[in-house]
Write an enzyme that holds these catalytic residues in place. Structure first.
Site, PDB file in Angstrom:
ATOM      1  N   SER A   1       0.824  -1.212   0.000  1.00 60.85           N
ATOM      2  CA  SER A   1       0.000   0.000   0.000  1.00 60.85           C
ATOM      3  C   SER A   1       0.857   1.260   0.000  1.00 60.85           C
ATOM      4  CB  SER A   1      -0.878  -0.004   1.252  1.00 60.85           C
ATOM      5  OG  SER A   1      -1.454   1.276   1.457  1.00 60.85           O
TER       6      SER A   1
ATOM      7  N   TYR B   1      -2.098   5.370  -4.025  1.00 63.16           N
ATOM      8  CA  TYR B   1      -3.169   6.327  -3.764  1.00 63.16           C
ATOM      9  C   TYR B   1      -2.804   7.553  -4.579  1.00 63.16           C
ATOM     10  CZ  TYR B   1      -5.806   3.811  -0.239  1.00 63.16           C
ATOM     11  OH  TYR B   1      -6.615   2.910   0.402  1.00 63.16           O
TER      12      TYR B   1
ATOM     13  N   THR C   1      -5.650   2.578  -7.027  1.00 62.37           N
ATOM     14  CA  THR C   1      -6.947   2.436  -6.350  1.00 62.37           C
ATOM     15  C   THR C   1      -7.828   3.639  -6.657  1.00 62.37           C
ATOM     16  OG1 THR C   1      -5.942   1.099  -4.642  1.00 62.37           O
ATOM     17  CG2 THR C   1      -8.041   2.140  -4.087  1.00 62.37           C
TER      18      THR C   1
ATOM     19  N   ARG D   1     -17.122   5.710   8.307  1.00 62.72           N
ATOM     20  CA  ARG D   1     -16.822   4.417   8.928  1.00 62.72           C
ATOM     21  C   ARG D   1     -17.123   4.489  10.427  1.00 62.72           C
ATOM     22  NH1 ARG D   1     -11.063   2.958   5.927  1.00 62.72           N
ATOM     23  NH2 ARG D   1     -11.886   2.905   3.811  1.00 62.72           N
TER      24      ARG D   1
ATOM     25  N   LYS E   1      -7.931  -0.584  -9.486  1.00 63.42           N
ATOM     26  CA  LYS E   1      -8.614  -1.308  -8.406  1.00 63.42           C
ATOM     27  C   LYS E   1      -9.857  -0.550  -7.957  1.00 63.42           C
ATOM     28  CE  LYS E   1      -7.571  -3.160  -3.768  1.00 63.42           C
ATOM     29  NZ  LYS E   1      -8.152  -2.219  -2.795  1.00 63.42           N
TER      30      LYS E   1
ATOM     31  N   HIS F   1     -13.488  -2.521  -2.095  1.00 65.54           N
ATOM     32  CA  HIS F   1     -12.617  -2.165  -0.976  1.00 65.54           C
ATOM     33  C   HIS F   1     -13.038  -2.921   0.288  1.00 65.54           C
ATOM     34  CE1 HIS F   1      -9.503   1.122  -0.352  1.00 65.54           C
ATOM     35  NE2 HIS F   1      -9.612   0.685   0.880  1.00 65.54           N
TER      36      HIS F   1
ATOM     37  N   ARG G   1     -15.662  -1.114   2.485  1.00 63.24           N
ATOM     38  CA  ARG G   1     -15.223  -0.008   3.338  1.00 63.24           C
ATOM     39  C   ARG G   1     -15.494   1.359   2.738  1.00 63.24           C
ATOM     40  NH1 ARG G   1     -11.442  -1.750   7.157  1.00 63.24           N
ATOM     41  NH2 ARG G   1      -9.966  -0.048   6.980  1.00 63.24           N
TER      42      ARG G   1
ATOM     43  N   ASP H   1     -11.420  -8.930  -5.549  1.00 62.29           N
ATOM     44  CA  ASP H   1     -11.356  -9.062  -4.094  1.00 62.29           C
ATOM     45  C   ASP H   1     -12.646  -8.562  -3.473  1.00 62.29           C
ATOM     46  OD1 ASP H   1     -11.333  -6.267  -3.264  1.00 62.29           O
ATOM     47  OD2 ASP H   1      -9.148  -6.208  -3.309  1.00 62.29           O
ATOM     48  N   SER H   2     -12.727  -8.681  -2.168  1.00 64.95           N
ATOM     49  CA  SER H   2     -13.838  -8.261  -1.303  1.00 64.95           C
ATOM     50  C   SER H   2     -14.684  -9.462  -0.902  1.00 64.95           C
ATOM     51  CB  SER H   2     -14.724  -7.191  -1.962  1.00 64.95           C
ATOM     52  OG  SER H   2     -13.952  -6.019  -2.195  1.00 64.95           O
ATOM     53  N   GLY H   3     -14.313 -10.018   0.228  1.00 65.30           N
ATOM     54  CA  GLY H   3     -15.105 -11.095   0.819  1.00 65.30           C
ATOM     55  C   GLY H   3     -14.491 -12.482   0.710  1.00 65.30           C
TER      56      GLY H   3
ATOM     57  N   ARG I   1     -12.832 -15.580   1.756  1.00 66.56           N
ATOM     58  CA  ARG I   1     -12.506 -16.145   3.066  1.00 66.56           C
ATOM     59  C   ARG I   1     -12.171 -17.629   3.013  1.00 66.56           C
ATOM     60  NH1 ARG I   1     -12.200 -11.692   3.426  1.00 66.56           N
ATOM     61  NH2 ARG I   1     -13.224 -10.168   4.752  1.00 66.56           N
TER      62      ARG I   1
HETATM   63  C1  FNR Z   1      -7.698  -1.950   2.933  1.00 70.48           C
HETATM   64  N1  FNR Z   1      -7.739  -1.833   1.556  1.00 70.48           N
HETATM   65  C2  FNR Z   1      -6.838  -1.001   0.932  1.00 70.48           C
HETATM   66  N2  FNR Z   1      -6.850  -0.902  -0.426  1.00 70.48           N
HETATM   67  C3  FNR Z   1      -5.944  -0.126  -1.063  1.00 70.48           C
HETATM   68  O1  FNR Z   1      -5.973  -0.070  -2.293  1.00 70.48           O
HETATM   69  N3  FNR Z   1      -5.007   0.580  -0.351  1.00 70.48           N
HETATM   70  C4  FNR Z   1      -4.948   0.532   1.008  1.00 70.48           C
HETATM   71  O2  FNR Z   1      -4.098   1.154   1.625  1.00 70.48           O
HETATM   72  C5  FNR Z   1      -5.907  -0.255   1.681  1.00 70.48           C
HETATM   73  N4  FNR Z   1      -5.927  -0.294   3.037  1.00 70.48           N
HETATM   74  C6  FNR Z   1      -6.790  -1.151   3.673  1.00 70.48           C
HETATM   75  C7  FNR Z   1      -6.733  -1.244   5.062  1.00 70.48           C
HETATM   76  C8  FNR Z   1      -7.546  -2.156   5.722  1.00 70.48           C
HETATM   77  C9  FNR Z   1      -7.436  -2.279   7.195  1.00 70.48           C
HETATM   78  C10 FNR Z   1      -8.420  -2.992   4.977  1.00 70.48           C
HETATM   79  C11 FNR Z   1      -9.275  -4.043   5.642  1.00 70.48           C
HETATM   80  C12 FNR Z   1      -8.500  -2.861   3.609  1.00 70.48           C
HETATM   81  C13 FNR Z   1      -8.668  -2.666   0.766  1.00 70.48           C
HETATM   82  C14 FNR Z   1      -8.022  -4.006   0.415  1.00 70.48           C
HETATM   83  O3  FNR Z   1      -6.992  -3.839  -0.521  1.00 70.48           O
HETATM   84  C15 FNR Z   1      -9.041  -4.984  -0.219  1.00 70.48           C
HETATM   85  O4  FNR Z   1      -9.701  -4.373  -1.287  1.00 70.48           O
HETATM   86  C16 FNR Z   1     -10.083  -5.495   0.781  1.00 70.48           C
HETATM   87  O5  FNR Z   1      -9.529  -5.689   2.051  1.00 70.48           O
HETATM   88  C17 FNR Z   1     -10.651  -6.794   0.255  1.00 70.48           C
HETATM   89  O6  FNR Z   1     -11.697  -7.219   1.033  1.00 70.48           O
HETATM   90  P1  FNR Z   1     -11.582  -8.315   2.211  1.00 70.48           P
HETATM   91  O7  FNR Z   1     -10.752  -9.483   1.692  1.00 70.48           O
HETATM   92  O8  FNR Z   1     -10.938  -7.621   3.360  1.00 70.48           O
HETATM   93  O9  FNR Z   1     -13.001  -8.654   2.443  1.00 70.48           O
END
Ligand code: FNR
Length: 378
Positions: free
Chosen positions: A119, A143, A169, A178, A251, A275, A278, A306-308, A310
């Site tokens: 990141s 970012y 992203t 949040r 992304k 994300h 989030r 991604d996202s979910g 497990r």
């Molecule tokens: C993230 N994610 C994220 N994405 C990104 O592009 N840059 C970032 O710095 C971060 N930071 C970040 C922090 C935390 C604590 C979380 C949980 C997530 C999003 C991450 O890359 C990814 O898209 C999600 O976490 C995927 O979903 P799951 O597997 O957590 O459900």
């Protein structure tokens, strides 16, 4: 069988094989502030639930007698031969989970041959993470902020440090609403966590009135004001395309038209992602967006997801719905919090072992056997 054989000598794994239990364990061990930041999602949590529901609505229809004695999880992704269709998603501020932070997670990924996506908001400067990884596969997540010089500097540092793929992203021009963070008034960035990669950057430092060590608060505020840029539009991608000669992946794409625009802009891939729930509360579950994106650009772009994710069956479903590989988020952060590098390796190994078993028991020998007709909608 490794786990069962160890069990003959009385040894049981330190962490559970069911990765969905890690979050709760991490929260008990590390406390609600840091883990709340990791576990939390936007708004009422509707999108995080939608991610789960979208994956759960698909059901695998296993096939029999198809000789699955030789299996191979390897895939080619963006010109790279990977041992499995998996990468670790970019997660900022990992030092809230473990003192070795990104370095421990990156070493775990390197040990398992899984790409580590670092990141922008890393609590460790990118060069130090690269040094911890040897020549293992690493990608850099950008970012894409307001300050062009910082972007330019990040890209040249990432290139020099051996990051081969750029992941941009798009879904976070600002942090979403949040509630868990709001209720605890806890935002790691405001404690200077996850800012090391910025604070060590010459272009970032050039934007400060006084050096970081003399006025930490001002540096943190400068970071907060600059990490995102809600003013960006599609034509701006041309600048990134010029500055980065390797693959670029966008992304946070959920709409097929945005995926087409990515292809038109000369991008190499997209990550279908919300994300991890989030950002936009009430958004489409990521797996519900996947088939439309795969259909729109599957022949032009590398589609990641991604996202979910497990479980192994989640991986199988995402691949069957058109993803080339998946990114894993929160579970590896919890593994890191609970047992450092070993915890992240545990998470990677469990997920891949379960993926391999699910493939085999479904009558498939590898990712190439996965097609939508393996699934039905419940
Ligand atoms: C993230 N994610 C994220 N994405 C990104 O592009 N840059 C970032 O710095 C971060 N930071 C970040 C922090 C935390 C604590 C979380 C949980 C997530 C999003 C991450 O890359 C990814 O898209 C999600 O976490 C995927 O979903 P799951 O597997 O957590 O459900």
């Amino acid at each position: 069988y490794e786990i069962y054989l160890n069990g003959l000598t009385g040894a049981v794994p330190r962490l559970p094989a069911d990765l969905t239990r890690l979050g709760e364990m991490a929260e008990r061990r590390l406390g609600p502030g840091p883990v709340g930041y990791v576990a939390g999602s936007a708004g009422s949590g509707a999108t995080e639930r939608a991610n789960r529901e979208a994956l759960d609505r698909w059901r695998i229809v296993p096939r029999m007698l198809r000789d699955v004695s030789r299996r191979d999880l390897s895939v080619e992704v963006l010109g790279r031969e990977l041992p499995a269709p998996l990468a670790l998603a970019p997660i900022g501020v990992l030092s809230i989970m473990h003192p070795e932070a990104e370095k421990a997670a990156a070493r775990a990924a390197a040990a398992r041959g899984v790409p580590f996506i670092l990141s922008s908001a890393s609590s460790t400067p990118m060069e130090e993470v690269a040094a911890a990884m040897g020549d293992a596969e690493r990608w850099f997540q950008l970012y894409w902020g307001r300050d062009r010089e910082v972007t330019r500097s990040f890209l040249s540092r990432a290139k020099a440090a051996g990051f081969g793929v750029l992941v941009v992203t798009l879904d976070t021009p600002m942090l979403a609403w949040r509630p868990r963070d709001l209720d605890q008034a806890y935002l790691p960035f405001l404690y200077g966590v996850g800012t090391a990669n910025y604070f060590t950057d010459p272009a970032f430092q050039a934007g400060l009135a006084r050096p970081v060590h003399e006025d930490m608060n001002a540096a943190v505020l400068h970071f907060s004001a600059n990490f995102g840029d809600p003013g960006k539009t599609w034509p701006d991608l041309a600048e990134l395309r010029e500055q980065w000669d390797g693959p670029i992946v966008l992304k946070g794409v959920l709409h097929p038209d945005d995926a087409r625009r990515a292809a038109d802009a000369g991008m190499d891939g997209v990550v279908v992602s919300n994300h991890g729930g989030r950002q936009v509360n009430g958004s489409i579950g990521a797996a519900d967006a996947l088939p439309g994106v795969a259909e729109a650009v599957g022949d032009r772009l590398t589609v990641l997801f991604d996202s979910g994710i497990r479980t192994g069956d989640d991986v199988v479903k995402a691949l069957a719905l058109g993803a080339r590989a998946v990114l894993l988020g929160r579970p590896y952060a919890y593994g890191l919090g609970l047992d450092g590098q070993a915890g992240v390796e545990h998470v990677i190994r469990c997920l891949l072992a379960e993926t391999d078993l699910t493939l085999a028991l479904s009558g498939c020998s590898g990712p190439a056997d996965l097609h939508p007709d393996l699934l039905v909608r419940a």
